[in-house]
Design a protein around this motif. Structure first.
Motif, PDB file in Angstrom:
ATOM      1  N   TYR A 153       0.951  -1.265   0.000  1.00 54.80           N
ATOM      2  CA  TYR A 153      -0.060   0.101   0.021  1.00 54.80           C
ATOM      3  C   TYR A 153       0.730   1.579   0.007  1.00 54.80           C
ATOM      4  O   TYR A 153       0.355   2.284   0.404  1.00 54.80           O
ATOM      5  N   TYR A 154       2.106   1.016  -0.376  1.00 56.10           N
ATOM      6  CA  TYR A 154       2.758   2.658  -0.836  1.00 56.10           C
ATOM      7  C   TYR A 154       1.982   3.298  -1.881  1.00 56.10           C
ATOM      8  O   TYR A 154       1.381   2.547  -2.681  1.00 56.10           O
ATOM      9  N   LYS A 155       2.266   4.559  -1.808  1.00 55.62           N
ATOM     10  CA  LYS A 155       1.169   5.486  -2.469  1.00 55.62           C
ATOM     11  C   LYS A 155       1.864   5.413  -3.968  1.00 55.62           C
ATOM     12  O   LYS A 155       3.264   4.978  -4.374  1.00 55.62           O
ATOM     13  N   ASP A 156       1.124   5.278  -4.954  1.00 56.67           N
ATOM     14  CA  ASP A 156       1.525   5.419  -6.479  1.00 56.67           C
ATOM     15  C   ASP A 156       2.200   6.543  -6.685  1.00 56.67           C
ATOM     16  O   ASP A 156       1.878   7.610  -6.445  1.00 56.67           O
ATOM     17  N   ASN A 157       3.568   6.350  -7.308  1.00 52.99           N
ATOM     18  CA  ASN A 157       4.419   7.532  -7.493  1.00 52.99           C
ATOM     19  C   ASN A 157       4.655   7.951  -9.025  1.00 52.99           C
ATOM     20  O   ASN A 157       5.676   8.296  -9.246  1.00 52.99           O
ATOM     21  N   ARG A 197      11.492  10.117  -6.707  1.00 55.31           N
ATOM     22  CA  ARG A 197      11.002   8.710  -5.809  1.00 55.31           C
ATOM     23  C   ARG A 197      12.232   8.154  -5.049  1.00 55.31           C
ATOM     24  O   ARG A 197      11.679   7.715  -3.815  1.00 55.31           O
ATOM     25  N   ASN A 198      13.488   8.283  -5.480  1.00 58.74           N
ATOM     26  CA  ASN A 198      14.316   7.898  -4.559  1.00 58.74           C
ATOM     27  C   ASN A 198      14.649   8.782  -3.457  1.00 58.74           C
ATOM     28  O   ASN A 198      15.270   8.354  -2.332  1.00 58.74           O
ATOM     29  N   GLN A 199      14.093   9.998  -3.353  1.00 58.68           N
ATOM     30  CA  GLN A 199      14.229  11.013  -2.222  1.00 58.68           C
ATOM     31  C   GLN A 199      12.951  10.534  -1.141  1.00 58.68           C
ATOM     32  O   GLN A 199      13.047  11.143  -0.205  1.00 58.68           O
ATOM     33  N   GLN A 200      12.142   9.860  -1.855  1.00 58.37           N
ATOM     34  CA  GLN A 200      10.975   9.629  -0.493  1.00 58.37           C
ATOM     35  C   GLN A 200      11.112   8.873   0.574  1.00 58.37           C
ATOM     36  O   GLN A 200      12.222   8.023   0.650  1.00 58.37           O
ATOM     37  N   ASN A 201      10.695   9.347   1.662  1.00 56.72           N
ATOM     38  CA  ASN A 201      10.759   8.476   2.889  1.00 56.72           C
ATOM     39  C   ASN A 201       9.961   7.420   3.081  1.00 56.72           C
ATOM     40  O   ASN A 201       8.659   7.809   3.543  1.00 56.72           O
ATOM     41  N   PRO A 252       4.805   7.487   7.708  1.00 59.30           N
ATOM     42  CA  PRO A 252       3.284   7.061   7.520  1.00 59.30           C
ATOM     43  C   PRO A 252       2.848   7.851   6.458  1.00 59.30           C
ATOM     44  O   PRO A 252       1.651   7.057   5.594  1.00 59.30           O
ATOM     45  N   GLU A 253       2.865   8.950   5.735  1.00 55.13           N
ATOM     46  CA  GLU A 253       2.552   9.587   4.744  1.00 55.13           C
ATOM     47  C   GLU A 253       2.886   8.798   3.570  1.00 55.13           C
ATOM     48  O   GLU A 253       2.293   9.142   2.469  1.00 55.13           O
ATOM     49  N   ALA A 254       3.725   7.987   3.345  1.00 54.81           N
ATOM     50  CA  ALA A 254       4.257   6.976   2.550  1.00 54.81           C
ATOM     51  C   ALA A 254       3.178   5.964   2.100  1.00 54.81           C
ATOM     52  O   ALA A 254       3.046   5.341   1.037  1.00 54.81           O
ATOM     53  N   ILE A 255       2.237   5.661   3.011  1.00 58.53           N
ATOM     54  CA  ILE A 255       1.069   4.963   2.751  1.00 58.53           C
ATOM     55  C   ILE A 255      -0.232   5.230   2.183  1.00 58.53           C
ATOM     56  O   ILE A 255      -0.581   6.233   2.983  1.00 58.53           O
ATOM     57  N   ASN A 257       7.481   2.169  -7.223  1.00 58.14           N
ATOM     58  CA  ASN A 257       6.040   2.478  -7.637  1.00 58.14           C
ATOM     59  C   ASN A 257       5.280   1.065  -7.937  1.00 58.14           C
ATOM     60  O   ASN A 257       5.603  -0.001  -7.904  1.00 58.14           O
ATOM     61  N   ARG A 258       4.068   1.294  -8.000  1.00 57.50           N
ATOM     62  CA  ARG A 258       3.097  -0.033  -8.357  1.00 57.50           C
ATOM     63  C   ARG A 258       3.019  -0.256  -9.675  1.00 57.50           C
ATOM     64  O   ARG A 258       3.452   0.450 -10.709  1.00 57.50           O
ATOM     65  N   ILE A 259       3.154  -1.619  -9.829  1.00 54.07           N
ATOM     66  CA  ILE A 259       2.987  -2.021 -11.316  1.00 54.07           C
ATOM     67  C   ILE A 259       1.337  -2.159 -11.731  1.00 54.07           C
ATOM     68  O   ILE A 259       0.463  -2.065 -11.083  1.00 54.07           O
ATOM     69  N   GLU A 260       1.544  -2.598 -13.214  1.00 58.52           N
ATOM     70  CA  GLU A 260      -0.319  -2.679 -13.616  1.00 58.52           C
ATOM     71  C   GLU A 260      -1.061  -3.500 -13.202  1.00 58.52           C
ATOM     72  O   GLU A 260      -1.940  -3.484 -13.151  1.00 58.52           O
ATOM     73  N   LYS A 261      -0.338  -4.692 -12.608  1.00 55.44           N
ATOM     74  CA  LYS A 261      -0.740  -5.985 -12.498  1.00 55.44           C
ATOM     75  C   LYS A 261      -1.385  -5.650 -10.885  1.00 55.44           C
ATOM     76  O   LYS A 261      -0.739  -4.797 -10.070  1.00 55.44           O
ATOM     77  N   PHE A 262      -2.336  -6.781 -10.550  1.00 52.09           N
ATOM     78  CA  PHE A 262      -2.577  -6.610  -9.164  1.00 52.09           C
ATOM     79  C   PHE A 262      -2.714  -8.025  -8.532  1.00 52.09           C
ATOM     80  O   PHE A 262      -2.702  -9.074  -9.220  1.00 52.09           O
TER      81      PHE A 262
END
Length: 205
Positions: free
Chosen positions: A42-46, A54-58, A62-65, A94-99
């Motif tokens: 459930y990491y946010k879509d980037n 993206r590499n700089q994201q923490n 909690p805000e990453a979720i 990042n999320r991929i297109e599949k689930f």
């Protein structure tokens, strides 16, 4: 709403043994009775960010979720409805297109460093677990995992741990221990505490 499943949250610092405990429970109860859902899904879509951004994201904050989606899908599962859980690619942040299509089972486990941090998740849980392991041990495990499985260097892992992982643990993860019903010290090696957790699950079943 009467829940059709039991929800168990397992939190703790990186390298504490959350996944090992969840997998142990999976072996005990089987795939037909239990599913494990990782907070990392459930990491946010980037997709709106560049690779550098993206590499700089923490990712320990909690805000990453994507807590709204996390809540919504857990509520659906507890209501007996299947959900399509995102699949996260750590190499691209990042999320991929599949689930992953997940159907409800009698026991649902969510595991991740921040699963006890969010009040909205805690309200859905029947049992809250915190895995408590000394920092030095957790760091060694994190180091070994990231170098072997994620192709990281010693310096990059150490820098990330010192700059974000450990500070976020002290700020957000460790305080959530006080919401736990069961604290498992020592991680997956503490069979006595895990047996107590299993007994609690069987009582609820």
């Amino acid at each position: 709403m009467v829940n059709s499943s039991i929800l168990i949250g397992i939190a703790g610092g990186t390298g504490s043994g959350k996944t090992s405990i969840a997998n142990y429970l999976l072996k005990q109860f089987g795939n037909d009775e239990l599913i494990v859902i990782e907070q990392d899904s459930y990491y946010k879509d980037n997709s709106n960010l560049s690779m550098d951004e993206r590499n700089q994201q923490n990712f320990d904050h909690p805000e990453a979720i994507d807590i709204q989606l996390f809540n919504k899908q857990l509520e659906s599962l507890l209501d007996g409805k299947p959900v399509k859980i995102p699949i996260y690619d750590f190499s691209n942040h990042n999320r991929i297109e599949k689930f992953q299509l997940v159907k409800p089972t009698k026991i649902i486990i969510i595991e991740g460093i921040l699963t006890l941090h969010f009040e909205s998740l805690r309200k859905l849980m029947d049992i809250k677990v915190f895995v408590d392991v000394p920092d030095k041990i957790r760091f060694k495990r994190r180091l070994s995992r990231d170098i072997k499985k994620r192709g990281r260097t010693l310096m990059s892992v150490t820098n990330q741990y010192e700059n974000t992982v450990y500070p976020m643990y002290k700020q957000f993860v460790e305080p959530s221990k006080y919401f736990a019903d069961i604290i498992i010290t020592g991680g997956a090696e503490n069979k006595e505490a895990i047996d107590m957790l299993i007994n609690n699950i069987n009582i609820l079943l």
